[in-house]
Motif scaffolding. Structure first.
Motif, PDB file in Angstrom:
ATOM      1  N   ARG A   9      65.040 -48.144  -7.683  1.00 17.20           N
ATOM      2  CA  ARG A   9      63.974 -49.016  -8.189  1.00 17.20           C
ATOM      3  C   ARG A   9      64.515 -50.161  -9.037  1.00 17.20           C
ATOM      4  O   ARG A   9      63.810 -51.131  -9.291  1.00 17.20           O
ATOM      5  N   ASN A  10      65.763 -50.039  -9.479  1.00 15.59           N
ATOM      6  CA  ASN A  10      66.339 -51.079 -10.344  1.00 15.59           C
ATOM      7  C   ASN A  10      67.536 -51.777  -9.708  1.00 15.59           C
ATOM      8  O   ASN A  10      68.287 -52.472 -10.389  1.00 15.59           O
ATOM      9  N   GLY A  11      67.715 -51.571  -8.412  1.00 13.09           N
ATOM     10  CA  GLY A  11      68.773 -52.271  -7.689  1.00 13.09           C
ATOM     11  C   GLY A  11      70.166 -51.893  -8.122  1.00 13.09           C
ATOM     12  O   GLY A  11      71.093 -52.699  -8.018  1.00 13.09           O
ATOM     13  N   LEU A  12      70.345 -50.646  -8.600  1.00  7.73           N
ATOM     14  CA  LEU A  12      71.652 -50.228  -9.104  1.00  7.73           C
ATOM     15  C   LEU A  12      72.408 -49.349  -8.134  1.00  7.73           C
ATOM     16  O   LEU A  12      73.566 -49.031  -8.352  1.00  7.73           O
ATOM     17  N   SER A  13      71.773 -48.923  -7.055  1.00  4.97           N
ATOM     18  CA  SER A  13      72.401 -47.958  -6.155  1.00  4.97           C
ATOM     19  C   SER A  13      73.469 -48.624  -5.311  1.00  4.97           C
ATOM     20  O   SER A  13      73.466 -49.826  -5.068  1.00  4.97           O
ATOM     21  N   SER A  14      74.412 -47.800  -4.839  1.00  2.30           N
ATOM     22  CA  SER A  14      75.438 -48.283  -3.931  1.00  2.30           C
ATOM     23  C   SER A  14      74.802 -48.522  -2.573  1.00  2.30           C
ATOM     24  O   SER A  14      73.622 -48.274  -2.354  1.00  2.30           O
ATOM     25  N   THR A  15      75.578 -49.005  -1.620  1.00  2.00           N
ATOM     26  CA  THR A  15      75.022 -49.272  -0.307  1.00  2.00           C
ATOM     27  C   THR A  15      74.524 -47.990   0.318  1.00  2.00           C
ATOM     28  O   THR A  15      75.004 -46.901   0.024  1.00  2.00           O
ATOM     29  N   LYS A  16      73.553 -48.117   1.203  1.00  2.24           N
ATOM     30  CA  LYS A  16      73.009 -46.936   1.861  1.00  2.24           C
ATOM     31  C   LYS A  16      74.089 -46.211   2.657  1.00  2.24           C
ATOM     32  O   LYS A  16      74.020 -45.004   2.833  1.00  2.24           O
ATOM     33  N   LYS A  17      75.083 -46.952   3.138  1.00  6.98           N
ATOM     34  CA  LYS A  17      76.120 -46.315   3.942  1.00  6.98           C
ATOM     35  C   LYS A  17      76.881 -45.267   3.140  1.00  6.98           C
ATOM     36  O   LYS A  17      77.245 -44.218   3.650  1.00  6.98           O
ATOM     37  N   SER A  18      77.160 -45.546   1.887  1.00 12.83           N
ATOM     38  CA  SER A  18      77.874 -44.575   1.067  1.00 12.83           C
ATOM     39  C   SER A  18      76.913 -43.636   0.348  1.00 12.83           C
ATOM     40  O   SER A  18      77.282 -42.514   0.011  1.00 12.83           O
ATOM     41  N   LYS A  19      75.664 -44.069   0.127  1.00 21.26           N
ATOM     42  CA  LYS A  19      74.703 -43.237  -0.594  1.00 21.26           C
ATOM     43  C   LYS A  19      74.329 -42.004   0.208  1.00 21.26           C
ATOM     44  O   LYS A  19      74.098 -40.934  -0.364  1.00 21.26           O
ATOM     45  N   TRP A  20      74.251 -42.110   1.516  1.00 16.12           N
ATOM     46  CA  TRP A  20      73.857 -40.970   2.336  1.00 16.12           C
ATOM     47  C   TRP A  20      74.792 -39.796   2.117  1.00 16.12           C
ATOM     48  O   TRP A  20      74.352 -38.662   1.956  1.00 16.12           O
ATOM     49  N   LEU A  21      76.084 -40.044   2.084  1.00 18.16           N
ATOM     50  CA  LEU A  21      77.052 -38.959   1.994  1.00 18.16           C
ATOM     51  C   LEU A  21      76.977 -38.258   0.646  1.00 18.16           C
ATOM     52  O   LEU A  21      76.996 -37.020   0.569  1.00 18.16           O
ATOM     53  N   SER A  22      76.880 -39.006  -0.447  1.00 17.88           N
ATOM     54  CA  SER A  22      76.802 -38.366  -1.758  1.00 17.88           C
ATOM     55  C   SER A  22      75.476 -37.635  -1.932  1.00 17.88           C
ATOM     56  O   SER A  22      75.412 -36.584  -2.575  1.00 17.88           O
ATOM     57  N   SER A  30      78.491 -40.782   9.780  1.00 22.28           N
ATOM     58  CA  SER A  30      79.114 -41.148   8.515  1.00 22.28           C
ATOM     59  C   SER A  30      80.452 -41.847   8.738  1.00 22.28           C
ATOM     60  O   SER A  30      80.740 -42.882   8.125  1.00 22.28           O
ATOM     61  N   ILE A  31      81.256 -41.296   9.626  1.00 23.23           N
ATOM     62  CA  ILE A  31      82.591 -41.877   9.876  1.00 23.23           C
ATOM     63  C   ILE A  31      82.479 -43.273  10.461  1.00 23.23           C
ATOM     64  O   ILE A  31      83.129 -44.220  10.005  1.00 23.23           O
ATOM     65  N   TYR A  32      81.648 -43.437  11.470  1.00 25.23           N
ATOM     66  CA  TYR A  32      81.543 -44.721  12.150  1.00 25.23           C
ATOM     67  C   TYR A  32      80.840 -45.775  11.298  1.00 25.23           C
ATOM     68  O   TYR A  32      81.200 -46.942  11.328  1.00 25.23           O
ATOM     69  N   SER A  33      79.824 -45.358  10.531  1.00 26.24           N
ATOM     70  CA  SER A  33      79.062 -46.333   9.743  1.00 26.24           C
ATOM     71  C   SER A  33      79.893 -46.918   8.611  1.00 26.24           C
ATOM     72  O   SER A  33      79.830 -48.116   8.333  1.00 26.24           O
ATOM     73  N   VAL A  34      80.649 -46.063   7.927  1.00 26.44           N
ATOM     74  CA  VAL A  34      81.404 -46.496   6.754  1.00 26.44           C
ATOM     75  C   VAL A  34      82.824 -46.908   7.112  1.00 26.44           C
ATOM     76  O   VAL A  34      83.478 -47.640   6.376  1.00 26.44           O
ATOM     77  N   GLY A  35      83.325 -46.422   8.259  1.00 26.66           N
ATOM     78  CA  GLY A  35      84.704 -46.704   8.628  1.00 26.66           C
ATOM     79  C   GLY A  35      85.689 -45.910   7.810  1.00 26.66           C
ATOM     80  O   GLY A  35      86.829 -46.332   7.596  1.00 26.66           O
ATOM     81  N   SER A  36      85.268 -44.728   7.338  1.00 28.82           N
ATOM     82  CA  SER A  36      86.160 -43.888   6.538  1.00 28.82           C
ATOM     83  C   SER A  36      85.972 -42.428   6.923  1.00 28.82           C
ATOM     84  O   SER A  36      84.994 -42.058   7.591  1.00 28.82           O
ATOM     85  N   LEU A  37      86.917 -41.600   6.472  1.00 31.00           N
ATOM     86  CA  LEU A  37      86.866 -40.167   6.725  1.00 31.00           C
ATOM     87  C   LEU A  37      86.379 -39.404   5.503  1.00 31.00           C
ATOM     88  O   LEU A  37      86.715 -38.237   5.315  1.00 31.00           O
ATOM     89  N   ASP A  38      85.574 -40.051   4.669  1.00 30.32           N
ATOM     90  CA  ASP A  38      85.069 -39.395   3.460  1.00 30.32           C
ATOM     91  C   ASP A  38      84.340 -38.089   3.765  1.00 30.32           C
ATOM     92  O   ASP A  38      84.354 -37.160   2.967  1.00 30.32           O
ATOM     93  N   VAL A  39      83.697 -38.005   4.921  1.00 27.43           N
ATOM     94  CA  VAL A  39      82.927 -36.817   5.272  1.00 27.43           C
ATOM     95  C   VAL A  39      83.801 -35.572   5.355  1.00 27.43           C
ATOM     96  O   VAL A  39      83.308 -34.448   5.213  1.00 27.43           O
ATOM     97  N   LEU A  40      85.104 -35.745   5.565  1.00 26.92           N
ATOM     98  CA  LEU A  40      85.998 -34.591   5.610  1.00 26.92           C
ATOM     99  C   LEU A  40      86.021 -33.841   4.288  1.00 26.92           C
ATOM    100  O   LEU A  40      86.347 -32.647   4.245  1.00 26.92           O
ATOM    101  N   GLU A  41      85.674 -34.527   3.190  1.00 34.13           N
ATOM    102  CA  GLU A  41      85.619 -33.861   1.890  1.00 34.13           C
ATOM    103  C   GLU A  41      84.610 -32.713   1.898  1.00 34.13           C
ATOM    104  O   GLU A  41      84.714 -31.769   1.110  1.00 34.13           O
ATOM    105  N   LEU A  42      83.624 -32.788   2.783  1.00 37.43           N
ATOM    106  CA  LEU A  42      82.570 -31.782   2.831  1.00 37.43           C
ATOM    107  C   LEU A  42      82.801 -30.747   3.931  1.00 37.43           C
ATOM    108  O   LEU A  42      81.952 -29.873   4.143  1.00 37.43           O
TER     109      LEU A  42
END
Length: 631
Positions: free
Chosen positions: A273-286, A338-350
């Protein structure tokens, strides 16, 4: 099936003189592009048994059917019937959206299409109505709770509730201004609020999306009605005060299932609501990581589908709900998204796993239905870290999403796991000191005993940091890449954390010894007041991040590199750095599956390799990368 932007709305009719208890409704198709004013209900089904009857007159879509309205007896759950009775108005109609009635749960085609619209449905509603169920509460307590919220000056996302007047009001409300045994009404209200946080609504997966995207909302709990944001702020303020007054072990925060989800909803809603969030691409994973440990869903597929609102609707890799797919297929689609949208393997953390997993789930795909057995190395916010093991390289997309069964990755072998400390850091207790939990002397002694097994035979003095410092830094995974490291803590100073660790007895003495006016009575030897303040800040931070060690093991790899990995690590496993991965990866060769086929084991921490150092030291580049196929 009506066009994709059409959805159903329920009109709850006022009671007639003949039947005060019977619920009579009308259900009709509308379009989200031009909807009438309506509310959306956020609730839990409770039991899945639909044994309560209501009358519903269904108006077919004018696009698909010219038939006249037809009245049917529809069965609903007891929890929903109670909500309908509370929602129904005495003389006026009320238009609401309710999933149990507005989606044909037995029609997979309709369900798949309507689930895609749910974020829009809640966002376009004039308000969301949160139904927590009936509540047996005295009028005096209901009035006290409402009166407290009207007097407070809430300051969203302030951790300590520093407003003294707000603190005084909260203390009065839950009985902390006088001895507990003399304030029975305050203690009774504390129990009421604690009981509310254990209501199933707080741990339902779909709630996160429904509340975060809502324009505004109200909370209904029996006869108690309150603005949704004020209600959440009230619960958070009570929990914060209660934690500081009674301590962790007996606090509402510790004992309730709903605190963590409620706090996550509060922060995410505030950010969006205050425009402070990260991009939706990274927000989904967290967001989905929080759901794995704190939120429930009757259908395991909803542990993914309930969070699609946090994926950019224009993302070409965004998946669509398909309840006919297997759980493994849904989870694989989510990982690829997650991998294709962000271009990273961050999802492997989970993707670390402990218990039985869905059949045919690939090793690199998270089991989104269960909590992680060990914290990921990006604990603060998955995807947000200062670790850059593969520098800023991106995952190279080469295969269509629908064709992915094995994941082809590229990177380099850093080393091989050669020795693993026998201890597994299980069962951390809040009563343990850091020195009791970490046992640094024991681990360091074991490391020194292994030194002779390495061909380079380097002595501790050949390293830029003493062995003990490197061991401690590894066990704490250098703060797990958190972005809230104290300003005074400099990791380039090899002795900073070690000094705090050894000063723990003095720091605890200063922390626990208080006079009546809340000033510390210090016996801190040579520590100055300024040093004590700085080290106390660092100590509190270490207390927060030490849980990164739970269910992990300390290992040594070829070249005498120190590492920390999930307990499934074995001697002989490869330590690799893959393109698009912020942390190193443990891989295990699979017999008879091809030379470059591997099973994913876990992400890991390797001291001195978390910011791309090997690229310079070994001349690595994209051009000389190897291929690793994960299955």
């Amino acid at each position: 099936m009506p066009p994709s932007r059409q959805f159903k709305l329920l009109k709850i009719l006022p009671p007639t003189n003949n039947s005060e208890e019977d619920i009579v409704c009308e259900l009709s198709w509308k379009t989200l592009d031009d909807p009438p004013e309506y509310e959306a209900l956020s609730y839990t089904w409770g039991t899945i048994t639909q044994d309560q009857s209501i009358q519903v007159r269904m108006t077919p879509s004018p696009i698909t059917s010219p038939l006249p309205p037809e009245t049917n007896i529809v069965h609903v759950t007891k929890h929903l019937l109670a909500a309908l009775l509370r929602l129904r108005q005495g003389t006026a109609q009320r238009i609401v959206w309710i999933d149990q009635l507005c989606i044909n749960q037995n029609d997979l085609v309709e369900k798949n299409a309507q689930v895609q619209l749910m974020a829009d449905i809640y966002q376009r509603a004039k308000r969301t109505v949160v139904w927590l169920g009936e509540l047996d509460v005295l009028d005096v307590d209901r009035e006290a709770i409402i009166n407290a919220t009207e007097r407070m000056n809430f300051r969203p996302v302030e951790r300590e509730y520093s407003n003294l007047e707000d603190q005084r009001i909260l203390k009065d409300l839950i009985g902390f201004r006088v001895p507990p045994d003399t304030n029975h009404s305050g203690q009774r209200r504390r129990k009421i609020l604690a009981e509310l946080l254990n209501r199933p609504w707080f741990t339902r997966a779909w709630v996160f999306q429904e509340v975060v995207v809502a324009q505004r909302g109200i909370v209904l709990c029996g006869s108690l009605e309150m603005d949704m944001d004020i209600f959440i702020n009230l619960l958070d303020g009570v929990c914060d005060l209660d934690f500081r007054e009674v301590g962790e072990s007996t606090s509402i925060m510790h004992s309730s299932k709903g605190y963590k989800p409620m706090f996550a909803i509060r922060e995410t809603r505030f950010e969006s609501r205050n425009g402070l969030s990260s991009t939706k691409k990274s927000k989904w994973l967290s967001t989905i990581w929080q759901a794995m440990g704190n939120l429930d869903a009757t259908n395991p597929r909803d542990k993914v589908y309930a969070f699609l609102a946090f994926v950019d609707s224009t993302d070409e890799h965004r998946i669509s709900p398909s309840y006919g797919k297997s759980i493994a297929s849904v989870y694989s689609d989510a990982a690829v998204q997650s991998i294709y949208s962000v271009g990273s393997l961050d999802v492997l953390e989970l993707a670390i796993k402990a218990a039985k997993v869905p059949e045919d789930l690939p090793s690199w795909v998270p089991d989104f239905s269960t909590p992680l057995p060990s914290l990921p190395f990006m604990t603060h916010n998955v995807g947000s870290t200062d670790f850059r093991a593969s520098r800023d390289s991106k995952y190279a997309v080469s295969t269509p999403v629908s064709a992915v069964s094995a994941l082809t990755t590229y990177g380099h072998v850093l080393s091989t796991v050669t020795s693993i400390h026998p201890r597994n850091f299980h069962n951390h207790r809040s009563s343990q000191t850091l020195q009791e939990w970490i046992s640094l002397a024991d681990v360091t002694a074991w490391v020194m005993s292994q030194l002779k097994n390495y061909s380079n035979g380097k002595s501790p003095d050949d390293r830029p940091s003493p062995i003990e410092t490197r061991v401690l830094r590894t066990l704490l995974a250098e703060g797990a890449g958190r972005d809230d490291t104290p300003d005074n803590l400099d990791y380039t100073d090899p002795g900073a954390i070690l000094e705090v660790y050894h000063n723990e007895p003095l720091l605890l003495s200063a922390q626990n010894t208080r006079t009546s006016n809340d000033k510390a009575v210090l016996n801190t030897g040579s520590l100055s007041a300024q040093t004590l303040k700085l080290q106390s800040s660092t100590y509190r931070w270490i207390q927060k991040i030490v849980k990164i060690m739970i269910n992990k093991k300390f290992f040594i790899s070829a070249g005498f590199n120190f590492g920390l990995a999930y307990e499934a690590v074995r001697e002989g496993d490869l330590v690799c750095i893959l393109q698009g991965s912020k942390t190193p990866t443990i891989l295990r060769s699979i017999r008879n599956a091809g030379d470059n086929h591997y099973r994913f084991v876990a992400q890991c921490y390797v001291d001195g390799c978390m910011r791309g150092e090997p690229y310079e030291e070994r001349g690595w580049s994209k051009e000389n990368a190897e291929t690793f196929v994960l299955i």
